[in-house]
Scaffold this active site. Structure first.
Site, PDB file in Angstrom:
ATOM      1  N   HIS A 369       0.857  -1.189   0.000  1.00  0.00           N
ATOM      2  CA  HIS A 369       0.000   0.000   0.000  1.00  0.00           C
ATOM      3  C   HIS A 369       0.888   1.233   0.000  1.00  0.00           C
ATOM      4  O   HIS A 369       1.425   1.602   1.043  1.00  0.00           O
ATOM      5  CB  HIS A 369      -0.869   0.038   1.266  1.00  0.00           C
ATOM      6  CG  HIS A 369      -1.985  -0.964   1.268  1.00  0.00           C
ATOM      7  ND1 HIS A 369      -2.698  -1.258   2.410  1.00  0.00           N
ATOM      8  CD2 HIS A 369      -2.510  -1.719   0.271  1.00  0.00           C
ATOM      9  CE1 HIS A 369      -3.635  -2.155   2.102  1.00  0.00           C
ATOM     10  NE2 HIS A 369      -3.534  -2.466   0.818  1.00  0.00           N
ATOM     11  N   GLU A 370       1.040   1.868  -1.159  1.00  0.00           N
ATOM     12  CA  GLU A 370       1.780   3.139  -1.192  1.00  0.00           C
ATOM     13  C   GLU A 370       0.767   4.267  -1.086  1.00  0.00           C
ATOM     14  O   GLU A 370       0.028   4.533  -2.031  1.00  0.00           O
ATOM     15  CB  GLU A 370       2.613   3.253  -2.467  1.00  0.00           C
ATOM     16  CG  GLU A 370       3.347   4.577  -2.628  1.00  0.00           C
ATOM     17  CD  GLU A 370       4.190   4.974  -1.409  1.00  0.00           C
ATOM     18  OE1 GLU A 370       5.245   4.363  -1.216  1.00  0.00           O
ATOM     19  OE2 GLU A 370       3.785   5.892  -0.648  1.00  0.00           O
ATOM     20  N   HIS A 441       7.036   1.668   5.659  1.00  0.00           N
ATOM     21  CA  HIS A 441       8.084   2.558   5.134  1.00  0.00           C
ATOM     22  C   HIS A 441       7.626   4.001   5.322  1.00  0.00           C
ATOM     23  O   HIS A 441       6.443   4.281   5.378  1.00  0.00           O
ATOM     24  CB  HIS A 441       8.358   2.251   3.666  1.00  0.00           C
ATOM     25  CG  HIS A 441       9.283   1.081   3.523  1.00  0.00           C
ATOM     26  ND1 HIS A 441      10.405   1.109   2.734  1.00  0.00           N
ATOM     27  CD2 HIS A 441       9.269  -0.131   4.120  1.00  0.00           C
ATOM     28  CE1 HIS A 441      11.037  -0.048   2.834  1.00  0.00           C
ATOM     29  NE2 HIS A 441      10.359  -0.828   3.664  1.00  0.00           N
ATOM     30  N   GLU A 460      10.887   1.125   8.070  1.00  0.00           N
ATOM     31  CA  GLU A 460      12.092   1.652   7.425  1.00  0.00           C
ATOM     32  C   GLU A 460      12.604   2.776   8.331  1.00  0.00           C
ATOM     33  O   GLU A 460      13.291   2.502   9.306  1.00  0.00           O
ATOM     34  CB  GLU A 460      11.743   2.117   6.024  1.00  0.00           C
ATOM     35  CG  GLU A 460      12.921   2.517   5.177  1.00  0.00           C
ATOM     36  CD  GLU A 460      12.491   3.229   3.917  1.00  0.00           C
ATOM     37  OE1 GLU A 460      13.143   3.037   2.891  1.00  0.00           O
ATOM     38  OE2 GLU A 460      11.521   3.999   3.958  1.00  0.00           O
ATOM     39  N   GLU A 466      17.658   1.872  -1.030  1.00  0.00           N
ATOM     40  CA  GLU A 466      17.064   2.564  -2.184  1.00  0.00           C
ATOM     41  C   GLU A 466      17.865   3.827  -2.514  1.00  0.00           C
ATOM     42  O   GLU A 466      17.763   4.347  -3.613  1.00  0.00           O
ATOM     43  CB  GLU A 466      15.595   2.898  -1.913  1.00  0.00           C
ATOM     44  CG  GLU A 466      15.405   3.875  -0.773  1.00  0.00           C
ATOM     45  CD  GLU A 466      13.939   4.191  -0.455  1.00  0.00           C
ATOM     46  OE1 GLU A 466      13.066   3.885  -1.268  1.00  0.00           O
ATOM     47  OE2 GLU A 466      13.702   4.755   0.626  1.00  0.00           O
TER      48      GLU A 466
HETATM   49  C1  NOJ Z   1       9.594   4.243  -0.698  1.00  0.00           C
HETATM   50  C2  NOJ Z   1       9.898   2.935  -0.080  1.00  0.00           C
HETATM   51  O1  NOJ Z   1      10.941   3.060   0.873  1.00  0.00           O
HETATM   52  C3  NOJ Z   1      10.278   1.969  -1.179  1.00  0.00           C
HETATM   53  O2  NOJ Z   1      10.687   0.741  -0.632  1.00  0.00           O
HETATM   54  C4  NOJ Z   1       9.108   1.816  -2.104  1.00  0.00           C
HETATM   55  O3  NOJ Z   1       9.474   0.976  -3.165  1.00  0.00           O
HETATM   56  C5  NOJ Z   1       8.691   3.166  -2.668  1.00  0.00           C
HETATM   57  N1  NOJ Z   1       8.475   4.098  -1.611  1.00  0.00           N
HETATM   58  C6  NOJ Z   1       7.416   3.043  -3.503  1.00  0.00           C
HETATM   59  O4  NOJ Z   1       6.346   2.669  -2.680  1.00  0.00           O
HETATM   60 CA    CA Z   2      11.854   5.100   1.903  1.00  0.00          CA
END
Ligand code: NOJ
Ligand code: CA
Length: 654
Positions: A369-370, A441, A460, A466
């Site tokens: 879930h973003e 995250h 996170e 990343e």
């Molecule tokens: C930031 C998160 O830390 C990363 O793991 C994720 O892939 C991206 N947002 C997209 O949701």
């Molecule tokens: Ca992040």
């Protein structure tokens, strides 16, 4: 009456609260109506005289007209058992004093200060009971000071910045901390004590950031809401614990677990929670092979998901994260995040079919879930979105809040404000009801609440891999154990083997990618590279990732200095096996390991370490692998290359 009250205020009450081993002393003083405290260890000052107080909107602050009503002492001696984590048992032994205070003058409100002194920490909090005409209050500011020698060294990341907690650590003098920094704030005093200022049990309140106040003393700067206030609460109310961890060395600080001890035991059954290792439809997006958004290179298709499930089975990994599976990623996804749909898969992704296939193969899907921080959009869908995963047998969710601010009905709020704190907690509690585990995250920082809510398996909350490809130096991960990781586990997304990739070049050696699985604990641990890297090129190295546990019985830090290096040993919870990880900054170094922590008997040691010519800039893949037989009388000398590290698996033989 007033005269008598003034006389009473002038009285001085003071009290020393000693740690069970009598080395730490918390000195509480009430003089002229004002509360102050100081902290010493073995008669050496740690915190000089510091003020305490709370100011409330529209009211007189609780600050300078207090009298002591009563003080109550208590001893507590307990060993806590954690369901999962770095240590199964945590010591919760302390001496407690509770100061019940009342204002000397009308409106004669009451407030309580509860203090606990442990052998390795002090903690205190404010408790405000309900009282006539004083039920709903708005906190203007918390006036807690930490008067620490301005010549102390601090390792900090800035607060109130667009990338939330995702910053590089900087070393500063305490005297330079004029703008707010996040906690845990790790500090070395001129007399050689290591301390970390943090908080425990952060609920329904803004997160404490720290900065120098007008009197040049470090003090709490509680993250404000957009209305400028710090929190709206109803009484009874208690603030989070203000926590000062105390150690004689940097390495000793790393296993300070007092934060968990200050949180409550779970109030419901969490037997269904299990830690997890997983791969993901993820790094392929970072290296530009696939996309989150739909299109020709869409990552989260039914076919890709099934391929990755098959790969997980072959690799012996139990979980698969699938990002970009839902509607909402098109265009600039950070700008458009308000459109994200959490129950609508893209047309090329058949969630039910993928979930069925995963179940048949015993693979746990990690849903995604973003929210981009649009929490109004998310909260509207929360219950149906969790139900949707739950009916499809999905028990793990990675959530994300990648926006620079949280947005709710057009208002912008800090992730670490009371509103953010309450939002994250709402997701944890709802997830608990649905038997779902979370890996958050862009989260709120950890304050040990996963003791009470063990379904919050990871978060996170710091710069992770990343940021590789230019924005991570080899020292970054060497700061984490002494700073960010004092607030609990972290999903660092370790295990990238494609180090020299042109799109995202990684500043580590190969052996160090294995070390991360030991040096950075996470209840949900990702093996972040694409499966072909594990199956084809680095099969032998992958064995370590496959075997390393995600739940440990015991953690023994072996050596290290803040931002320079870190070596740690951890024992598996379900066997007699041990795992050791070490990492270094841009300097190479030899470490001498004494294996005296092993139990009796013989162990097969599989060692993955940097070869002599290894280097994080060029010879990243130069690795040495060897197997030895060792026991608890043995020692090992291991080389770490610049930006390198090592990993050892010690399998008990007999
Ligand atoms: C930031 C998160 O830390 C990363 O793991 C994720 O892939 C991206 N947002 C997209 O949701
Ligand atoms: Ca992040």
């Amino acid at each position: 009456m007033l005269k008598w009250a003034n006389l009473f205020i002038k009285k001085k009450s003071e009290k020393d609260i000693l740690s069970p081993d009598k080395q730490i002393c918390f000195h509480f003083v009430l003089k002229n109506g004002k509360m102050t405290y100081s902290v010493e260890k073995n008669q050496k000052p740690i915190v000089f005289s510091s003020g305490l107080g709370i100011s409330i909107c529209g009211e007189k602050p609780f600050l300078d007209s207090l009298t002591m009503v009563r003080c109550q002492d208590k001893k507590h001696n307990e060993t806590i058992e954690m369901q999962w984590g770095e240590d199964k048992y945590i010591n919760n032994t302390y001496n407690e004093s509770t100061f019940y205070l009342s204002e000397a003058e009308a409106p004669s409100r009451i407030i309580t200060i509860r203090v606990r002194v442990f052998d390795n920490a002090v903690a205190f909090r404010y408790e405000i009971p309900p009282q006539p005409k004083f039920n709903q209050i708005t906190i203007k500011e918390e006036l807690t000071e930490f008067n620490i020698d301005l010549n102390s060294t601090a390792w900090k990341i800035p607060a109130y910045q667009p990338d939330r907690y995702e910053y590089n650590y900087e070393k500063k003098n305490v005297g330079e901390l004029t703008s707010s920094v996040h906690t845990p704030l790790t500090i070395k005093t001129p007399n050689g004590q290591y301390i970390s200022l943090h908080e425990a049990a952060l609920y329904n309140y803004g997160s404490a950031t720290i900065k120098l106040n007008d009197n040049r003393k470090l003090s709490t700067d509680i993250t404000p809401l957009s209305d400028g206030t710090k929190a709206h609460v109803s009484l009874p109310f208690q603030t989070p614990w203000r926590l000062i961890m105390i150690a004689d060395s940097a390495i000793e600080l790393t296993t300070n677990r007092t934060m968990f001890a200050l949180n409550d035991a779970p109030s419901q059954d969490f037997d269904w929670v299990e830690t997890l290792k997983f791969i993901g439809i993820w790094w392929a997006m970072y290296v530009g092979e696939w996309t989150w958004a739909q299109g020709e290179r869409h990552g989260a298709t039914t076919a890709h998901a099934k391929e990755y499930i098959d790969a997980a089975v072959r690799l012996g990994i139990n979980g698969l994260l699938i990002e970009g599976w839902n509607e909402g990623w098109e265009g600039d996804w950070l700008e458009n995040g308000i459109n994200n749909q959490f129950t609508k898969p893209t047309p090329d992704f058949d969630l039910e079919e993928v979930a069925r296939y995963a179940k048949k193969n015993n693979i746990e899907i990690v849903g995604h879930h973003e929210t981009v921080g649009f929490i109004d959009n998310y909260e509207k869908q929360l219950e149906t979105a969790y139900n949707y995963y739950s009916v499809n047998g999905i028990h793990y969710i990675k959530s994300g809040y990648a926006g620079s601010m949280m947005q709710i009905n057009g208002r912008k709020e800090y992730h670490h404000s009371q509103l953010g704190v309450n939002h994250y907690q709402k997701t944890v509690e709802l997830a608990a009801r649905k038997h779902i585990c979370l890996d958050i995250h862009e989260p709120i920082k950890g304050t040990g609440t996963e003791r009470t809510w063990p379904n919050l398996l990871s978060r996170e909350g710091a710069r992770g891999q990343e940021y590789e490809g230019g924005a991570l130096s080899p020292s970054h991960a060497c700061y984490l154990p002494y700073t960010r990781l004092l607030s609990g586990g972290m999903d660092y997304t370790s295990g990238i083997f494609d180090l020299a990739n042109n799109v995202k070049r990684i500043a580590t050696t190969l052996a160090r990618q294995l070390a991360y699985f030991v040096t950075i604990y996470s209840g949900m641990q990702m093996a972040a590279d694409r499966p072909f890297m594990y199956e084809e090129r680095f099969k032998e190295e992958f064995e370590f990732i496959k075997n390393v546990p995600t739940n440990f019985e015991k953690t023994i830090p072996l050596a290290g200095e803040i931002g320079e290096y870190y070596v740690v040993a951890r024992k598996d919870r379900n066997s007699k096996n041990w795992y050791i990880g070490g990492i270094t900054d841009e300097n190479s170094r030899m470490v001498h390991l004494q294996l005296s922590f092993l139990g009796p008997g013989s162990y097969r040691a599989k060692i993955y370490s940097d070869a002599d010519n290894a280097h994080y800039r060029d010879e990243q893949l130069s690795i040495e692998k060897k197997t030895l037989h060792v026991g608890n009388n043995d020692t090992l000398d291991i080389y770490m290359a610049p930006g390198g590290g090592f990993a050892i698996e010690l399998v008990y033989n007999n």
